[in-house]
Scaffold this active site. Structure first.
Site, PDB file in Angstrom:
ATOM      1  N   SER A  43       0.849  -1.192   0.000  1.00 22.70           N
ATOM      2  CA  SER A  43       0.000   0.000   0.000  1.00 22.70           C
ATOM      3  C   SER A  43       0.876   1.230   0.000  1.00 22.70           C
ATOM      4  CB  SER A  43      -0.896   0.027   1.242  1.00 22.70           C
ATOM      5  OG  SER A  43      -1.558   1.276   1.364  1.00 22.70           O
TER       6      SER A  43
ATOM      7  N   TYR B 159      -2.307  -0.794  10.036  1.00 26.61           N
ATOM      8  CA  TYR B 159      -2.331  -1.308   8.667  1.00 26.61           C
ATOM      9  C   TYR B 159      -1.113  -0.818   7.886  1.00 26.61           C
ATOM     10  CZ  TYR B 159      -3.712  -1.688   3.745  1.00 26.61           C
ATOM     11  OH  TYR B 159      -3.728  -1.955   2.398  1.00 26.61           O
TER      12      TYR B 159
END
Length: 247
Positions: A143, A156
């Site tokens: 990400s 995350y």
């Protein structure tokens, strides 16, 4: 991906299911899905097109579960050419409000699960004859949050930064075996889940392009990295952020 067998971890829905569909569009002959959810809805239309399919349910938080699931899928498909690690959880919490349980769950799925699935695939790929110097390919979904501050999903983001590091280290280790390991780091995607959660305005404001990425725009890079078009790239992290990385 013509004539390749692809295994997608987290492929029973969403972005993983799209990758399965696009792999078949690109000529894949076999699709395996490892997921806690039932993959029948994704695999049935692919099987109707003549694609060989396989699935295994697994809680990827343990090495044993990852190995058993991979072995079950590989036994049915035969040679596994590409593994795509797409399984992850994306909980939002305030920066100083993440509990031990939330850290442990994110680490177990996003980092450990990715690692153990790579270990399982590598053991299989090492036994295969090379095709154009390559015995297998692994693509991990990371990400852009690994590289930019994000106050709403700090745990995350930390796990995805860890997967970037894992990708490089594992790529270096298996390079002599002809196994290519790369990752793709998207910014926010305009998925149905994002739409339902009301995130589309947030995605649009974060991107210089004024919109979140269509899932296919990101999946194209996953397919490329896991396909025979990639014969030399390894240890790389492909950032596809629509300019969010520099904004």
């Amino acid at each position: 991906m013509k004539d390749l067998n692809i295994v997608i971890v987290g492929g029973a829905m969403g972005f993983g299911a799209l990758i399965a569909e696009m792999a078949v569009e690109a000529g894949a002959k076999g699709i395996g899905i490892i997921d806690l959810a039932d993959a029948a809805e994704v695999l049935a239309p692919l099987a109707a097109k003549g694609v060989k399919t396989a699935s295994a349910k697994a809680d990827i938080r343990t090495a044993a579960a990852c190995q058993a699931a991979f072995d079950a899928v590989a036994e049915k498909l035969g040679r596994v050419d590409t593994l795509v690690n797409c399984a992850a959880i994306y909980p939002r919490k305030p920066t100083l409000g993440v509990t031990d349980e939330e850290w442990d769950l994110s680490n177990a799925i996003n980092i450990k699960g990715t690692y153990h699935m790579m270990v399982s695939a590598i053991a299989h790929m090492k036994t295969q004859d090379p095709v154009a110097h390559v015995r297998g390919r692994i693509v991990n979904i990371t990400s852009v949050d690994a590289f930019k501050a994000h106050p709403k999903n700090i745990h995350y983001a930390a796990t995805k930064a860890a997967v970037v590091s894992l990708t490089k280290s594992v790529a270096d280790y298996v390079a002599p075996d002809g196994i290519l390991v790369n990752s793709v780091a998207p910014a926010g995607m305009a998925t149905e889940k994002a739409r339902a959660s009301g995130f589309l305005d947030e995605l649009a404001k974060a991107s210089p392009l004024g919109r979140g990425a269509l899932p296919r725009e990101i999946a194209e890079w996953v397919v490329m990295a896991g396909s025979p078009k990639n014969t030399y790239m390894t240890g790389e992290n492909i950032i596809v952020s629509g300019g969010y990385i520099y904004a």
